[in-house]
Design a protein around this motif. Sequence first.
Motif, PDB file in Angstrom:
ATOM      1  N   ASP A  83       2.951   4.223   1.104  1.00 27.85           N
ATOM      2  CA  ASP A  83       3.625   4.402   2.392  1.00 27.85           C
ATOM      3  C   ASP A  83       2.887   5.454   3.219  1.00 27.85           C
ATOM      4  O   ASP A  83       2.718   6.589   2.778  1.00 27.85           O
ATOM      5  CB  ASP A  83       5.069   4.828   2.147  1.00 27.85           C
ATOM      6  N   PRO A  84       2.426   5.102   4.430  1.00 30.13           N
ATOM      7  CA  PRO A  84       1.686   6.068   5.243  1.00 30.13           C
ATOM      8  C   PRO A  84       2.544   7.226   5.746  1.00 30.13           C
ATOM      9  O   PRO A  84       2.023   8.254   6.164  1.00 30.13           O
ATOM     10  CB  PRO A  84       1.170   5.229   6.420  1.00 30.13           C
ATOM     11  N   SER A  85       3.882   7.084   5.670  1.00 28.93           N
ATOM     12  CA  SER A  85       4.752   8.181   6.117  1.00 28.93           C
ATOM     13  C   SER A  85       4.825   9.295   5.085  1.00 28.93           C
ATOM     14  O   SER A  85       5.382  10.346   5.350  1.00 28.93           O
ATOM     15  CB  SER A  85       6.164   7.654   6.398  1.00 28.93           C
ATOM     16  N   TRP A 129       2.279  -2.107   9.893  1.00 25.92           N
ATOM     17  CA  TRP A 129       3.198  -1.781   8.816  1.00 25.92           C
ATOM     18  C   TRP A 129       4.548  -2.408   9.129  1.00 25.92           C
ATOM     19  O   TRP A 129       5.009  -2.381  10.251  1.00 25.92           O
ATOM     20  CB  TRP A 129       3.366  -0.269   8.663  1.00 25.92           C
ATOM     21  N   TYR A 156       0.853  -1.190   0.000  1.00 23.43           N
ATOM     22  CA  TYR A 156       0.000   0.000   0.000  1.00 23.43           C
ATOM     23  C   TYR A 156       0.886   1.236   0.000  1.00 23.43           C
ATOM     24  O   TYR A 156       2.049   1.165   0.411  1.00 23.43           O
ATOM     25  CB  TYR A 156      -0.923   0.007   1.227  1.00 23.43           C
ATOM     26  N   TRP A 189       1.945  -4.006   4.311  1.00 23.25           N
ATOM     27  CA  TRP A 189       1.019  -4.139   5.447  1.00 23.25           C
ATOM     28  C   TRP A 189       0.817  -5.632   5.653  1.00 23.25           C
ATOM     29  O   TRP A 189       0.392  -6.347   4.743  1.00 23.25           O
ATOM     30  CB  TRP A 189      -0.293  -3.438   5.132  1.00 23.25           C
TER      31      TRP A 189
END
Length: 191
Positions: free
Chosen positions: A12-14, A27, A10, A22
């Motif tokens: 990258d949430p950063s 993560w 997915y 994930w």
Amino acid sequence: MSTTTPPGWYPDPSGQPGNRWWDGAAWTQHVNPPAGPVQRPRIPDGVATDTLPIWLLALQPVLVVLLQFAYRPELRFRTIGPDGLQALDPASVYTVGYFVLQVGGLLLYGAAVLLAFLDHRALRRRGVVRPFPWPWAFLATIVYVIGRFVVVRKVAPGRPMWPLWTYLVVGAVGTVFGVVRAAALFQQMLP
């Protein structure tokens, strides 16, 4: 029925470019680089891309030409051997001006690297993401100057590149002057 996100790659949430794995619960440290080249964001139109250090770099070849005037050898020849062979007297070449030229050249080289570093830092402060790496100035100033403007054209398209053109013109004039001066010195050494 539970609604869990299945394991997979997915964004990258950063916020970094690329994807992060994930595992279904958290993560992980596994990341994939982005699929294509990461585009540098454009900087606002009001932000200047020409810095004082790049202008000083652009005008540095003028100092190189002026430094050449410090070296004015009075070439002398002396006769060596019984057959009258002429040899250049080393004392006429290695004058104070020669050493001023050598030390001055080293100082200008160091100044060019320092100015490239200061220009790189100024561009970062003005919002340029990943400006051209300043250590390329160790190879040659022209490499840094051209590379810098390649990056600037990507983040600020349509802006004038006066420091680049100034550097190229001043450098070309300085090169012609240096070649003419070297040819005159070489001609003095011919019998």
